[in-house]
Design an enzyme around this catalytic site. Structure first.
Site, PDB file in Angstrom:
ATOM      1  CB  CYS A 189      58.064  63.176  16.104  1.00  0.00           C
ATOM      2  SG  CYS A 189      56.366  63.261  16.731  1.00  0.00           S
ATOM      3  CG  HIS A 247      59.267  59.631  19.232  1.00  0.00           C
ATOM      4  ND1 HIS A 247      59.932  60.823  19.380  1.00  0.00           N
ATOM      5  CD2 HIS A 247      57.950  59.944  19.120  1.00  0.00           C
ATOM      6  CE1 HIS A 247      59.056  61.819  19.374  1.00  0.00           C
ATOM      7  NE2 HIS A 247      57.847  61.313  19.211  1.00  0.00           N
ATOM      8  CD  GLU A 285      63.296  59.706  20.085  1.00  0.00           C
ATOM      9  OE1 GLU A 285      62.510  60.633  20.358  1.00  0.00           O
ATOM     10  OE2 GLU A 285      63.400  59.216  18.936  1.00  0.00           O
TER      11      GLU A 285
END
Length: 219
Positions: A91, A200, A202
């Site tokens: 990011c 992202h 994750e």
């Protein structure tokens, strides 16, 4: 016979750079689930000795650059890249690797690892929040096996143009992955030891977990 990229039974060590960025726990858990030993740290020795360094980032470009600089993070990232030691930015941790960022009329110098300026996306709806497809280049290591998957984005700014001049370098040019929201923007870059994603991983479910596994395989 090609040498294995990982040693069987040995988990690679990943340092997640602790410079005050919020919401890092999901990144820690995801990298651990992907198969690494993970440590949130700002200790210079731990940062340099880790097999991989993950640089998270949320919030304003200027704030992230200021916080990174204050703890010595930009220097540590530069040293790892110069020594061929893998780094993954996420990011705003992706954005600060470019020349500069412009937010609300304020221009902030970035690390300059790649040419380009982070600017507001020309989209009717901001932030760009949610799942989106990406267009990785052929032979991408990060997107191996997940070329057609969707990933989770949360941002209003991005790099809209790629200005790499191959004539000034005899090295292999970086591999650039694109996405679209209002206009095409850079969703990821793979450049030797230095990789980064605007989205992202994750928060991107199984596809994001596989991307992290792919990155760990390069360590």
């Amino acid at each position: 016979m090609a040498r294995p990229t990982t040693v069987p039974g040995v988990r690679p060590r990943v340092a997640v750079l602790d410079y005050g960025s919020g919401n890092v726990h999901s990144a820690l858990r995801a990298v651990e689930r992907a198969g690494a030993e993970v440590e949130l740290t700002r200790d210079p020795q731990a940062v340099q000795e880790a097999d991989g360094l993950l640089v998270p980032g949320v919030g304003a470009y200027a704030s992230v650059m200021r916080a990174l600089t204050e703890v010595g993070g930009t220097r540590w990232i530069g040293r790892r890249v110069a020594g061929g030691r893998p780094v993954l930015g996420i990011c705003v941790g992706h954005q600060i690797l470019f020349d500069a960022g412009v937010e609300h009329g304020e221009r902030t110098a970035g690390m300059g690892e790649w040419p380009g300026v982070v600017a507001e996306l020309p989209a009717e709806v901001l932030p760009h929040m949610g799942w989106n497809t990406v267009r990785p280049p052929e032979g991408s290591a990060l997107f191996a096996g997940i070329e057609d998957e969707r990933f989770y984005f949360v941002h209003s700014y991005g790099v809209l143009e790629w200005e790499f001049d191959q004539t000034i370098s005899a090295m292999r040019p970086p591999q650039v992955t694109w996405a679209h929201h209002g206009a095409d923007f850079i969703a990821a870059v793979e450049n030797g030891p230095l990789s980064a994603t605007q989205f992202h991983p994750e928060k991107s479910g199984d596809a994001g977990l596989q991307l992290l596994r792919n990155w760990l395989e390069t360590l």
